[in-house]
Design an enzyme around this catalytic site. Structure first.
Site, PDB file in Angstrom:
ATOM      1  N   SER A 293      42.704  29.868 -55.278  1.00 27.10           N
ATOM      2  CA  SER A 293      41.732  29.865 -56.366  1.00 27.10           C
ATOM      3  C   SER A 293      42.420  30.252 -57.674  1.00 27.10           C
ATOM      4  O   SER A 293      43.612  30.571 -57.697  1.00 27.10           O
ATOM      5  CB  SER A 293      40.601  30.844 -56.058  1.00 27.10           C
ATOM      6  OG  SER A 293      41.110  32.158 -55.887  1.00 27.10           O
ATOM      7  N   SER A 294      41.668  30.215 -58.760  1.00 30.95           N
ATOM      8  CA  SER A 294      42.152  30.614 -60.094  1.00 30.95           C
ATOM      9  C   SER A 294      43.313  29.752 -60.588  1.00 30.95           C
ATOM     10  O   SER A 294      44.211  30.232 -61.281  1.00 30.95           O
ATOM     11  CB  SER A 294      42.565  32.094 -60.104  1.00 30.95           C
ATOM     12  OG  SER A 294      41.490  32.920 -59.732  1.00 30.95           O
TER      13      SER A 294
ATOM     14  N   ASP B 270      33.016  29.558 -66.704  1.00 29.23           N
ATOM     15  CA  ASP B 270      33.519  28.208 -66.976  1.00 29.23           C
ATOM     16  C   ASP B 270      32.607  27.447 -67.927  1.00 29.23           C
ATOM     17  O   ASP B 270      33.068  26.573 -68.663  1.00 29.23           O
ATOM     18  CB  ASP B 270      33.694  27.416 -65.677  1.00 29.23           C
ATOM     19  CG  ASP B 270      35.010  27.729 -64.976  1.00 29.23           C
ATOM     20  OD1 ASP B 270      36.025  27.863 -65.676  1.00 29.23           O
ATOM     21  OD2 ASP B 270      35.019  27.852 -63.737  1.00 29.23           O
TER      22      ASP B 270
ATOM     23  N   LYS C  47      58.006  22.987 -53.931  1.00 27.38           N
ATOM     24  CA  LYS C  47      57.458  22.699 -52.610  1.00 27.38           C
ATOM     25  C   LYS C  47      56.133  21.929 -52.717  1.00 27.38           C
ATOM     26  O   LYS C  47      55.184  22.387 -53.339  1.00 27.38           O
ATOM     27  CB  LYS C  47      57.241  23.995 -51.828  1.00 27.38           C
ATOM     28  CG  LYS C  47      58.535  24.710 -51.438  1.00 27.38           C
ATOM     29  CD  LYS C  47      59.376  23.848 -50.494  1.00 27.38           C
ATOM     30  CE  LYS C  47      60.648  24.571 -50.060  1.00 27.38           C
ATOM     31  NZ  LYS C  47      61.465  23.720 -49.162  1.00 27.38           N
TER      32      LYS C  47
ATOM     33  N   LYS D  20      54.488  20.796 -49.906  1.00 24.45           N
ATOM     34  CA  LYS D  20      53.745  20.893 -48.645  1.00 24.45           C
ATOM     35  C   LYS D  20      52.320  21.439 -48.828  1.00 24.45           C
ATOM     36  O   LYS D  20      51.382  20.918 -48.213  1.00 24.45           O
ATOM     37  CB  LYS D  20      54.519  21.753 -47.645  1.00 24.45           C
ATOM     38  CG  LYS D  20      53.939  21.737 -46.225  1.00 24.45           C
ATOM     39  CD  LYS D  20      54.034  20.359 -45.588  1.00 24.45           C
ATOM     40  CE  LYS D  20      55.457  20.022 -45.202  1.00 24.45           C
ATOM     41  NZ  LYS D  20      55.547  18.723 -44.473  1.00 24.45           N
ATOM     42  N   PRO D  21      52.093  22.496 -49.659  1.00 22.01           N
ATOM     43  CA  PRO D  21      50.715  22.964 -49.840  1.00 22.01           C
ATOM     44  C   PRO D  21      49.782  21.870 -50.359  1.00 22.01           C
ATOM     45  O   PRO D  21      48.625  21.777 -49.929  1.00 22.01           O
ATOM     46  CB  PRO D  21      50.863  24.100 -50.860  1.00 22.01           C
ATOM     47  CG  PRO D  21      52.261  24.600 -50.669  1.00 22.01           C
ATOM     48  CD  PRO D  21      53.058  23.368 -50.358  1.00 22.01           C
TER      49      PRO D  21
ATOM     50  N   CYS E 286      26.184  44.180 -78.707  1.00 22.09           N
ATOM     51  CA  CYS E 286      25.236  44.562 -77.661  1.00 22.09           C
ATOM     52  C   CYS E 286      25.305  46.075 -77.419  1.00 22.09           C
ATOM     53  O   CYS E 286      24.854  46.856 -78.246  1.00 22.09           O
ATOM     54  CB  CYS E 286      25.488  43.747 -76.399  1.00 22.09           C
ATOM     55  SG  CYS E 286      24.121  43.808 -75.213  1.00 22.09           S
TER      56      CYS E 286
ATOM     57  N   HIS F 279      24.939  38.403 -78.738  1.00 22.99           N
ATOM     58  CA  HIS F 279      26.312  38.064 -78.325  1.00 22.99           C
ATOM     59  C   HIS F 279      26.794  36.823 -79.085  1.00 22.99           C
ATOM     60  O   HIS F 279      26.706  35.696 -78.578  1.00 22.99           O
ATOM     61  CB  HIS F 279      26.360  37.795 -76.822  1.00 22.99           C
ATOM     62  CG  HIS F 279      26.230  39.008 -75.976  1.00 22.99           C
ATOM     63  ND1 HIS F 279      27.315  39.753 -75.565  1.00 22.99           N
ATOM     64  CD2 HIS F 279      25.135  39.631 -75.470  1.00 22.99           C
ATOM     65  CE1 HIS F 279      26.904  40.773 -74.834  1.00 22.99           C
ATOM     66  NE2 HIS F 279      25.584  40.723 -74.760  1.00 22.99           N
TER      67      HIS F 279
ATOM     68  N   GLU G 177      29.694  35.776 -79.543  1.00 24.71           N
ATOM     69  CA  GLU G 177      30.870  35.143 -78.924  1.00 24.71           C
ATOM     70  C   GLU G 177      30.511  33.914 -78.104  1.00 24.71           C
ATOM     71  O   GLU G 177      31.347  33.027 -77.890  1.00 24.71           O
ATOM     72  CB  GLU G 177      31.637  36.147 -78.052  1.00 24.71           C
ATOM     73  CG  GLU G 177      30.918  36.605 -76.796  1.00 24.71           C
ATOM     74  CD  GLU G 177      30.061  37.847 -76.975  1.00 24.71           C
ATOM     75  OE1 GLU G 177      29.835  38.559 -75.983  1.00 24.71           O
ATOM     76  OE2 GLU G 177      29.609  38.096 -78.116  1.00 24.71           O
TER      77      GLU G 177
END
Length: 544
Positions: free
Chosen positions: A13-14, A71, A186, A188-189, A380, A517, A519
């Site tokens: 992940s990430s 996301d 590599k 293979k993964p 906030c 907020h 942002e």
């Protein structure tokens, strides 16, 4: 008919699926297409609203008040489209709706199963979120092979079967590691993650390989051969200094041509001029400022993702390299209010948050900013903290606090909102026993700014609309005392409650705090007036 691009990830992940998906969207938008994006989260939580920032990172709030994955913040920053609650859903929401239908008898006594009932609900929500757009890019959270992801992957397999190859495209993001000891890349993964996809009926059309170095031609050929993907569709996603370099990086490898050919989209060539200007501004700053961000989630900076990006956007529009120093408010608290680490800072920012941990450290940071004429921005909780500090140290309200931190405090200058009017005119009520999930004052709300105030000067308007996410609010019963002591209420909610939205100090070079907020609405193309003003104030303080 809407065309669908499904973005999945494998190995670990990430890897940056969200950035890759948003970059593809930005390129396609530059080719004249009307693009939207969806995020499908396999976790069973209804939404991330009650999840710890250490578990999930930032909770991004949409205009219509949905608490979503961070996301969606990337999506809004990369494309000119405002996300709504239709652009994000989880396993929890899917099951919640299917079970509600079963209880109503909508399935006419049939056995409710993952296939077709859960997968049909997933497909229904995808089509609902994509309606009216030329292209919908759908990011599937998690990693291929996770048991939680299987219903989502089965749903998109069915969509490929039903809509055909010219209306659907699978882009799979994989990790291609470099083993330093062997001096080798590599593959293979990647071979194994594609094998996992094939086992559930999914053949990637594009492989995006996450790497820290350029892919050699022989490795590209090897991946193409073993994974049954065209060699030109093996695209490298390399480490870059700024995420805003990604659209150009992917475009240079022809990813948009592969997409438009398969989906039979007859469109103009990509124009990434705006992105090139953004990258140029980031790479060629004329100034530098140091900003201290004093919070309690500093060990996981993803908790402040939109805020960090908003400061970077302000840097773009002021030709400034904004250097952020994260300060743990709890460490200030443990060291008897020692704020010596703030002395070299050009400005101080206290972001939002929940709970009492580290609060006194934040109050110490606000006190330092106020007494030493250092530009301060509170967001906030950062506004509530500033108000508590002012109430205690200037207005003389002993025991001033928030009922969030001390239910029996002597002067509850901040308290639970028990009633407010939403943007659509409806009235919401809450009490201490209310559920935590989805019960805050959420989404875009109207704010009226006081003529001549710093708020009005920053925004250049007397009326603004900003997104909110909070459960506690300034107690209006104490406003007269605070104003008498010199505090300026620069903005209030447009509803009948007249909730405090912004505060400022008239005898300070730049001291501003807001309940909302800002942002969440900043992007690299336009920035945001509040963050631009804050960075300019930091520059002025540095020169002084």
């Amino acid at each position: 008919m809407t065309k669908f691009i499904f973005v999945t990830g494998g190995v670990v992940s990430s890897l940056g699926k969200g950035i890759a998906a948003a970059s593809i969207a930005a390129i396609l938008e530059s080719r004249g297409l009307n693009v939207t994006m969806l995020k499908l989260d396999p976790y069973i939580n209804v939404d991330p609203g009650t999840m710890s920032p250490f578990q999930h990172g930032e909770v991004f709030v949409t205009d219509d008040g949905a608490e979503t994955d961070l996301d969606l913040g990337h999506y809004e920053r990369f494309i000119d489209s405002t996300m709504t609650r239709r652009n994000s859903f989880s396993t929890g929401q899917v099951y919640e709706n299917v079970i509600a239908k079963e209880r109503r008898g909508d399935y006419l006594g049939g056995t409710v199963q993952v296939i077709p009932h859960i997968t049909d609900e997933i497909k229904r929500r995808i089509h609902e979120g994509a309606a009216g757009y030329d292209v919908a890019i759908v990011e599937i959270g998690g990693t291929v092979g996770d048991i939680e992801s299987l219903p989502f992957l089965e749903a998109i397999r069915q969509m490929r079967s039903q809509l055909g190859r010219n209306n659907t495209l699978f882009a799979h993001l994989s990790y291609v590691p470099y083993i330093a000891a062997a001096g080798e890349i590599k593959t293979k993964p990647t071979q194994h993650t594609v094998k996992e996809m094939l086992s559930i009926g999914l053949q990637p059309d594009i492989l995006i390989c996450r790497m820290d170095r350029t892919m050699p031609a022989d490795e590209r050929r090897k991946i193409a051969l073993f994974c049954n993907v065209e060699e030109r569709a093996i695209v490298g996603s390399y480490d870059v200094d700024s995420i805003y370099e990604c659209p150009e990086m992917l475009h240079d490898q022809g990813i948009d041509n592969i997409i438009t050919e398969q989906l039979q989209l007859n469109v103009q060539q990509a124009d990434l001029t705006a992105w090139k200007k953004i990258v140029h501004a980031i790479q060629n700053p004329k100034h530098t400022v140091k900003i201290a961000m004093v919070g309690k989630y500093v060990d996981l900076t993803e908790s402040y993702k939109s805020l960090i990006e908003a400061l970077k956007h302000a840097g773009i529009h002021t030709e400034t390299d904004v250097q952020i120093t994260f300060v743990d408010s709890e460490s200030i608290e443990k060291n008897n209010g020692d704020v010596s680490m703030l002395k070299d800072m050009d400005a101080i920012l206290v972001p939002g948050g929940f709970g009492s941990r580290g609060v006194e450290g934040k109050i110490a940071a606000v006190r330092y900013a106020r007494e030493n004429n250092v530009p301060y921005l509170g967001i906030c909780l950062g506004m509530q903290i500033a108000l508590i500090e002012y109430a205690r140290d200037v207005a003389g309200l002993k025991g001033a606090n928030s009922t969030e931190f001390d239910l029996k405090c002597a002067a509850p200058v901040v308290a639970l909102i028990d009633e407010w009017q939403t943007a659509d005119g409806s009235v919401e009520t809450r009490d201490e026993s209310a559920d935590l999930g989805g019960t805050m004052r959420l989404g875009a709300q109207e704010v009226e700014l006081k003529a001549g105030s710093l708020a009005a000067k920053i925004y250049g308007s007397g009326h603004i609309r900003e997104r909110h996410r909070h459960r506690y609010e300034v107690n209006n019963n104490y406003v007269p005392q605070l104003e008498k002591a010199g505090l300026v209420i620069g903005g209030v909610s447009a509803g009948r409650e007249r909730l405090v939205e912004t505060i400022e100090l008239p005898n300070h070079p730049w001291f501003f705090a807001c309940q909302f907020h800002p942002e969440f609405t900043s992007n690299p193309r336009k920035g945001h007036p509040l963050f631009t003003a804050f960075v300019k104030a930091a520059l002025n303080n540095k020169k002084a």
